[in-house]
Design a protein around this motif. Structure first.
Motif, PDB file in Angstrom:
ATOM      1  N   VAL A 137      -7.119  23.503   2.502  1.00 44.86           N
ATOM      2  CA  VAL A 137      -5.819  22.991   2.031  1.00 44.86           C
ATOM      3  C   VAL A 137      -5.508  21.670   2.720  1.00 44.86           C
ATOM      4  CG1 VAL A 137      -4.496  24.969   1.169  1.00 44.86           C
ATOM      5  CG2 VAL A 137      -4.812  24.697   3.628  1.00 44.86           C
ATOM      6  N   GLU A 138      -5.076  20.684   1.947  1.00 45.49           N
ATOM      7  CA  GLU A 138      -4.658  19.414   2.550  1.00 45.49           C
ATOM      8  C   GLU A 138      -3.610  18.736   1.692  1.00 45.49           C
ATOM      9  OE1 GLU A 138      -8.532  17.672   2.950  1.00 45.49           O
ATOM     10  OE2 GLU A 138      -8.526  16.870   0.916  1.00 45.49           O
ATOM     11  N   PHE A 139      -2.793  17.922   2.353  1.00 41.46           N
ATOM     12  CA  PHE A 139      -1.760  17.202   1.614  1.00 41.46           C
ATOM     13  C   PHE A 139      -2.421  16.135   0.754  1.00 41.46           C
ATOM     14  CE2 PHE A 139       0.657  19.035   5.132  1.00 41.46           C
ATOM     15  CZ  PHE A 139       1.695  19.612   4.406  1.00 41.46           C
ATOM     16  N   ASP A 140      -2.011  16.062  -0.499  1.00 35.97           N
ATOM     17  CA  ASP A 140      -2.582  15.128  -1.468  1.00 35.97           C
ATOM     18  C   ASP A 140      -1.953  13.753  -1.249  1.00 35.97           C
ATOM     19  OD1 ASP A 140      -3.493  13.743  -3.632  1.00 35.97           O
ATOM     20  OD2 ASP A 140      -2.829  15.208  -5.138  1.00 35.97           O
ATOM     21  N   SER A 141      -2.803  12.761  -0.889  1.00 39.47           N
ATOM     22  CA  SER A 141      -2.249  11.428  -0.625  1.00 39.47           C
ATOM     23  C   SER A 141      -1.766  10.756  -1.914  1.00 39.47           C
ATOM     24  CB  SER A 141      -3.292  10.566   0.088  1.00 39.47           C
ATOM     25  OG  SER A 141      -4.524  10.658  -0.596  1.00 39.47           O
ATOM     26  N   ASN A 142      -2.177  11.298  -3.065  1.00 40.49           N
ATOM     27  CA  ASN A 142      -1.719  10.733  -4.343  1.00 40.49           C
ATOM     28  C   ASN A 142      -0.618  11.572  -4.985  1.00 40.49           C
ATOM     29  OD1 ASN A 142      -3.663   8.612  -4.299  1.00 40.49           O
ATOM     30  ND2 ASN A 142      -5.221  10.138  -4.875  1.00 40.49           N
ATOM     31  N   ALA A 143       0.109  12.340  -4.176  1.00 40.08           N
ATOM     32  CA  ALA A 143       1.159  13.208  -4.733  1.00 40.08           C
ATOM     33  C   ALA A 143       2.222  12.376  -5.446  1.00 40.08           C
ATOM     34  CB  ALA A 143       1.796  14.026  -3.609  1.00 40.08           C
ATOM     35  N   THR A 144       2.761  12.915  -6.540  1.00 39.12           N
ATOM     36  CA  THR A 144       3.800  12.211  -7.314  1.00 39.12           C
ATOM     37  C   THR A 144       5.149  12.349  -6.595  1.00 39.12           C
ATOM     38  OG1 THR A 144       4.401  14.194  -8.541  1.00 39.12           O
ATOM     39  CG2 THR A 144       2.624  12.825  -9.475  1.00 39.12           C
ATOM     40  N   PRO A 145       6.118  11.491  -6.916  1.00 35.28           N
ATOM     41  CA  PRO A 145       7.454  11.620  -6.313  1.00 35.28           C
ATOM     42  C   PRO A 145       8.059  13.002  -6.555  1.00 35.28           C
ATOM     43  CG  PRO A 145       7.275   9.535  -7.493  1.00 35.28           C
ATOM     44  CD  PRO A 145       6.019  10.302  -7.791  1.00 35.28           C
ATOM     45  N   GLU A 146       7.785  13.573  -7.718  1.00 37.70           N
ATOM     46  CA  GLU A 146       8.303  14.905  -8.027  1.00 37.70           C
ATOM     47  C   GLU A 146       7.704  15.962  -7.080  1.00 37.70           C
ATOM     48  OE1 GLU A 146       7.574  15.858 -12.123  1.00 37.70           O
ATOM     49  OE2 GLU A 146       8.706  17.730 -11.923  1.00 37.70           O
ATOM     50  N   GLN A 147       6.383  15.873  -6.890  1.00 43.63           N
ATOM     51  CA  GLN A 147       5.720  16.804  -5.958  1.00 43.63           C
ATOM     52  C   GLN A 147       6.266  16.633  -4.544  1.00 43.63           C
ATOM     53  OE1 GLN A 147       1.723  15.469  -6.962  1.00 43.63           O
ATOM     54  NE2 GLN A 147       1.143  17.545  -7.601  1.00 43.63           N
ATOM     55  N   LEU A 148       6.463  15.370  -4.149  1.00 43.29           N
ATOM     56  CA  LEU A 148       6.953  15.103  -2.793  1.00 43.29           C
ATOM     57  C   LEU A 148       8.381  15.612  -2.604  1.00 43.29           C
ATOM     58  CD1 LEU A 148       5.474  11.542  -2.134  1.00 43.29           C
ATOM     59  CD2 LEU A 148       4.742  13.725  -1.130  1.00 43.29           C
ATOM     60  N   ALA A 149       9.180  15.547  -3.673  1.00 40.48           N
ATOM     61  CA  ALA A 149      10.566  16.035  -3.576  1.00 40.48           C
ATOM     62  C   ALA A 149      10.574  17.554  -3.357  1.00 40.48           C
ATOM     63  CB  ALA A 149      11.333  15.668  -4.833  1.00 40.48           C
ATOM     64  N   THR A 150       9.723  18.275  -4.095  1.00 43.88           N
ATOM     65  CA  THR A 150       9.654  19.732  -3.914  1.00 43.88           C
ATOM     66  C   THR A 150       9.086  20.057  -2.529  1.00 43.88           C
ATOM     67  OG1 THR A 150       9.193  19.838  -6.284  1.00 43.88           O
ATOM     68  CG2 THR A 150       8.981  21.887  -5.054  1.00 43.88           C
ATOM     69  N   GLN A 151       8.102  19.260  -2.097  1.00 43.72           N
ATOM     70  CA  GLN A 151       7.522  19.470  -0.763  1.00 43.72           C
ATOM     71  C   GLN A 151       8.590  19.302   0.323  1.00 43.72           C
ATOM     72  OE1 GLN A 151       5.001  16.655   1.895  1.00 43.72           O
ATOM     73  NE2 GLN A 151       3.603  17.429   0.323  1.00 43.72           N
ATOM     74  N   LYS A 152       9.435  18.301   0.139  1.00 40.38           N
ATOM     75  CA  LYS A 152      10.496  18.046   1.123  1.00 40.38           C
ATOM     76  C   LYS A 152      11.459  19.239   1.179  1.00 40.38           C
ATOM     77  CE  LYS A 152      13.834  14.631   2.543  1.00 40.38           C
ATOM     78  NZ  LYS A 152      15.060  14.112   1.973  1.00 40.38           N
ATOM     79  N   ALA A 153      11.821  19.757   0.010  1.00 45.36           N
ATOM     80  CA  ALA A 153      12.731  20.913  -0.024  1.00 45.36           C
ATOM     81  C   ALA A 153      12.077  22.130   0.633  1.00 45.36           C
ATOM     82  CB  ALA A 153      13.106  21.234  -1.458  1.00 45.36           C
ATOM     83  N   TRP A 154      10.750  22.204   0.525  1.00 43.90           N
ATOM     84  CA  TRP A 154      10.000  23.347   1.074  1.00 43.90           C
ATOM     85  C   TRP A 154       9.860  23.254   2.598  1.00 43.90           C
ATOM     86  CZ3 TRP A 154       4.059  23.254   1.453  1.00 43.90           C
ATOM     87  CH2 TRP A 154       3.555  24.505   1.864  1.00 43.90           C
ATOM     88  N   LEU A 155       9.681  22.036   3.119  1.00 49.89           N
ATOM     89  CA  LEU A 155       9.304  21.882   4.534  1.00 49.89           C
ATOM     90  C   LEU A 155      10.356  21.258   5.452  1.00 49.89           C
ATOM     91  CD1 LEU A 155       5.558  20.727   4.223  1.00 49.89           C
ATOM     92  CD2 LEU A 155       6.454  23.040   4.507  1.00 49.89           C
ATOM     93  N   THR A 156      11.501  20.868   4.905  1.00 51.79           N
ATOM     94  CA  THR A 156      12.535  20.300   5.786  1.00 51.79           C
ATOM     95  C   THR A 156      13.855  21.060   5.587  1.00 51.79           C
ATOM     96  OG1 THR A 156      13.106  18.632   4.138  1.00 51.79           O
ATOM     97  CG2 THR A 156      11.513  17.972   5.815  1.00 51.79           C
ATOM     98  N   PRO A 157      14.766  20.978   6.555  1.00 50.96           N
ATOM     99  CA  PRO A 157      16.019  21.745   6.442  1.00 50.96           C
ATOM    100  C   PRO A 157      16.795  21.364   5.191  1.00 50.96           C
ATOM    101  CG  PRO A 157      15.785  20.811   8.634  1.00 50.96           C
ATOM    102  CD  PRO A 157      14.699  20.221   7.813  1.00 50.96           C
ATOM    103  N   ASN A 158      17.439  22.342   4.578  1.00 55.11           N
ATOM    104  CA  ASN A 158      18.156  22.060   3.328  1.00 55.11           C
ATOM    105  C   ASN A 158      19.655  22.013   3.576  1.00 55.11           C
ATOM    106  OD1 ASN A 158      15.804  24.294   2.781  1.00 55.11           O
ATOM    107  ND2 ASN A 158      15.660  22.504   1.467  1.00 55.11           N
TER     108      ASN A 158
END
Ligand SMILES: [Zn+2]
Length: 654
Positions: free
Chosen positions: A633-654
């Motif tokens: 498993v690794e973070f995709d360096s080509n992730a889309t803004p949409e993917q990054l937004a969901t990732q942020k909600a998953w891994l940072t305080p809400n």
């Protein structure tokens, strides 16, 4: 609960602990103690146990019974307790049980099974007494009791009081108040989540001896019923405690480290941050005002260890190590058990609400009680910066790897429902696949809600809807969750948790911009032995690694020419540590140091023709071995803004 199985040997292994018989206790004076608070209780149980009177590693328990309205009644110790998911049969540790009427005449008692005693003439019953052995030092037929749910008596050192191994109840009468008095040495302290009714009372004057008894004090506790009694363990030892304030809650740390390798103060420093993060994760307020962590550190070799949760406390049985050696695992364990204040303690099914200690019914939802709890314990640490994003992916990867060793063709709800019977060997997967189910739900919820609603919110809503006093029906939970969330979540639960489909890991990870590769071939050096080829057996009173089947080894193992029955003692000239976390670290370091073309060696104890074990050195040249690497498993360096937004909600305080 959170068990840990070292060296990935998650086959069940009997522990081979030296039985320490505490025969050092001799006394000529048998003091007849009359504690005034120990009068007849018409509608309550009144127990008494004297921790200063250990005899042959046994303790004497006395019960003033409540009034019994029937001619015949059964007295039980539990077959199982909540949170453990395995049969313990605590009655096995009881001996010489006697029942008496008011005049002190013995009543007829018939033992009906491991945990039950039928008492005749029960209307006359006034007192029961018996001896108990501790589960730590007493070998019994059948399964060993999960250590954090067990009992330990070490005279003048420490006592682990899990009440299930001390106190029983009468059939149909577990909802009466229980009072228990613990007589202790003056310099002992009882760590517990309970609030003592009275503590440190001097014992009343002794009637038959003039001897001073001022070195003994009594602590009195009272609880509303048997469920609360079993939910309230105690650790008695010379005081080593610390207190942390976590929001509205006062958190006590009690610790017993036989060689003073680790202190309560160090533990408090180590877990403080994660507990504060957990409070925020749960929305700022904790559902408890007082909480106790009780740590027992063992200096004996261990093959498994772990922790057990209760409503206001948790008990830890772990190998004695320094704070540096145990820091991360300690935080993981503490975070897991502390999160249990939510599930199953405030969200649970009827099977758990109306727990039957001698005829237990299991719930289908261990994915929720243990899986989500374990998922939260990891997720809180990345969200509040206690571990990095990359470390967190590795935590998840380890879960995927371990989950691969378990069955994936049965609905997870069935594994849960039948965990005491046909799927007992699958239980450990609730911490692996169960946590991955939690991850999938969290990511899917974040995606569907544009980051606004996650598993934390769902659990919060469920605990508002149900809470401690209201149980859900096992069969209705998926529908209730669907109502609170999205139809897609209902489909997910029915397909992957209630159904037999494999978790859609590629799809779920891609929602948060993580690439997941199920399997890849790779060539690298190997230590030769692996889980399939070894087992654990007792040698010289210690659990040791033994070659079980050299024919299943890879080329490296075959080149070393092991024989079945070889006992591993050295690797590359260094002596193997005792079974425990240090062994895992040792093997990892050895693996890392392997260089192709170099030499790998083992020292093994092998029987010669005379049947004596002699050390033999096995050597081979290190070669590359092809193996499959799973779950990259690794973070995709080509992730889309949409993917990054969901990732942020998953891994940072809400
Ligand atoms: Zn647990």
């Amino acid at each position: 609960m959170q068990p840990s199985f070292i060296f990935a040997v998650h086959i069940l292994i009997r522990i081979f602990k030296t039985i320490v018989n505490m025969r050092s206790f001799y006394t000529l004076l048998f003091l007849v103690l009359t504690v005034t608070s120990f009068g007849q209780g018409k509608k309550s149980y009144q127990y008494k146990v004297d921790l200063t009177e250990v005899k042959d590693d046994k303790l004497f328990v006395e019960l003033k019974t409540p009034v019994i309205g029937k001619d015949e009644i059964t007295f039980y110790l539990p077959k199982i307790i909540p949170g453990t998911y395995a049969i313990a049969d605590y009655g096995r540790y009881v001996s010489d049980l006697k029942a008496y009427d008011k005049k002190g005449n013995e009543l007829a008692v018939e033992k009906i099974n491991d945990n039950g005693w039928k008492i005749k003439g029960a209307k006359q019953l006034q007192k029961i007494s018996y001896w108990i052995d501790d589960t730590f030092d007493t070998k019994k037929e059948g399964k060993e009791v999960f250590w954090p749910a067990g009992t330990n008596f070490e005279d003048k050192k420490d006592f682990i009081i899990n009440e299930a191994g001390f106190f029983g109840y009468f059939d149909g009468m577990k909802d009466l108040p229980f009072q228990f008095s613990i007589i202790r040495q003056k310099d002992f302290y009882g760590s517990t989540g309970l609030i003592a009714q009275r503590t440190g009372d001097p014992l009343p004057k002794v009637s038959v001896e003039k001897k001073e008894t001022s070195d003994k004090l009594v602590d009195v506790y009272q609880v509303e019923n048997y469920d609360r009694l079993i939910d309230s363990p105690l650790l008695y030892a010379k005081a080593d405690t610390a207190i942390i304030k976590v929001g509205n809650a006062e958190v006590l740390i009690g610790s017993y480290s036989p060689n003073q390798k680790i202190t309560a103060k160090q533990i408090a420093e180590n877990v403080k941050e994660v507990l504060q993060a957990q409070r925020q994760y749960l929305g700022g307020k904790l559902p408890v005002d007082k909480y106790a962590f009780m740590f027992y550190w063992t200096d004996q070799p261990v093959t498994n260890y772990g922790a057990l949760e209760h409503s206001y406390s948790s008990v830890y049985y772990m190998p004695e190590q320094t704070i540096e050696q145990t820091a991360q695992q300690l935080r993981d364990f503490a975070a897991h058990e502390f999160f249990h204040i939510v599930t199953p303690l405030t969200i649970h099914s009827e099977e758990i609400q109306f727990f039957d200690f001698n005829d237990p019914k299991m719930s289908k939802h261990l994915w929720l009680y243990e899986g989500v709890t374990e998922y939260f314990a990891g997720n809180v640490q990345v969200k509040y910066g206690l571990i990095t994003k990359e470390q967190y992916l590795n935590v998840l990867r380890q879960k995927m790897l371990t989950a691969d060793d378990f069955r994936d063709d049965v609905p997870f709800t069935d594994i849960s429902k039948f965990t005491l019977e046909k799927y007992s060997d699958q239980y450990y997967n609730v911490y692996q696949k169960g946590a991955l189910i939690g991850m999938c739900l969290d990511i899917k919820l974040r995606k569907l809600s544009n980051g606004k609603y996650g598993l934390q919110n769902l659990i919060f809503d469920l605990s508002k809807k149900y809470g401690k006093a209201h149980a859900f029906k096992d069969d209705e939970l998926f529908d209730q969750i669907t109502k609170l969330t999205y139809p897609e979540i209902g489909i997910f639960l029915n397909t992957y948790v209630g159904g037999t489909e494999k978790l859609p890991l590629d799809e779920v990870f891609s929602l948060v911009g993580v690439k997941h590769i199920g399997e890849q071939k790779k060539s690298e050096p190997s230590i030769g032995v692996d889980q399939k080829s070894i087992t654990v057996e007792e040698y010289n009173g210690k659990p040791s690694l033994v070659i079980k089947d050299p024919t299943v080894m890879n080329e490296q193992g075959k080149a070393l020419a092991f024989a079945a029955g070889d006992i591993l003692v050295k690797m590359n000239g260094e002596t193997l540590p005792d079974l425990g976390p240090a062994l895992g670290q040792f093997i990892q370091a050895q693996q890392k140091a392997l260089v192709v073309g170099g030499t790998i060696s083992y020292g093994v104890l092998r029987k010669n023709e005379a049947g004596e074990r002699k050390e033999v050195e096995l050597k081979a040249t290190i070669v590359n071995v092809e193996k499959s690497v799973r779950h990259i498993v690794e973070f995709d360096s080509n992730a889309t803004p949409e993917q990054l937004a969901t990732q942020k909600a998953w891994l940072t305080p809400n």
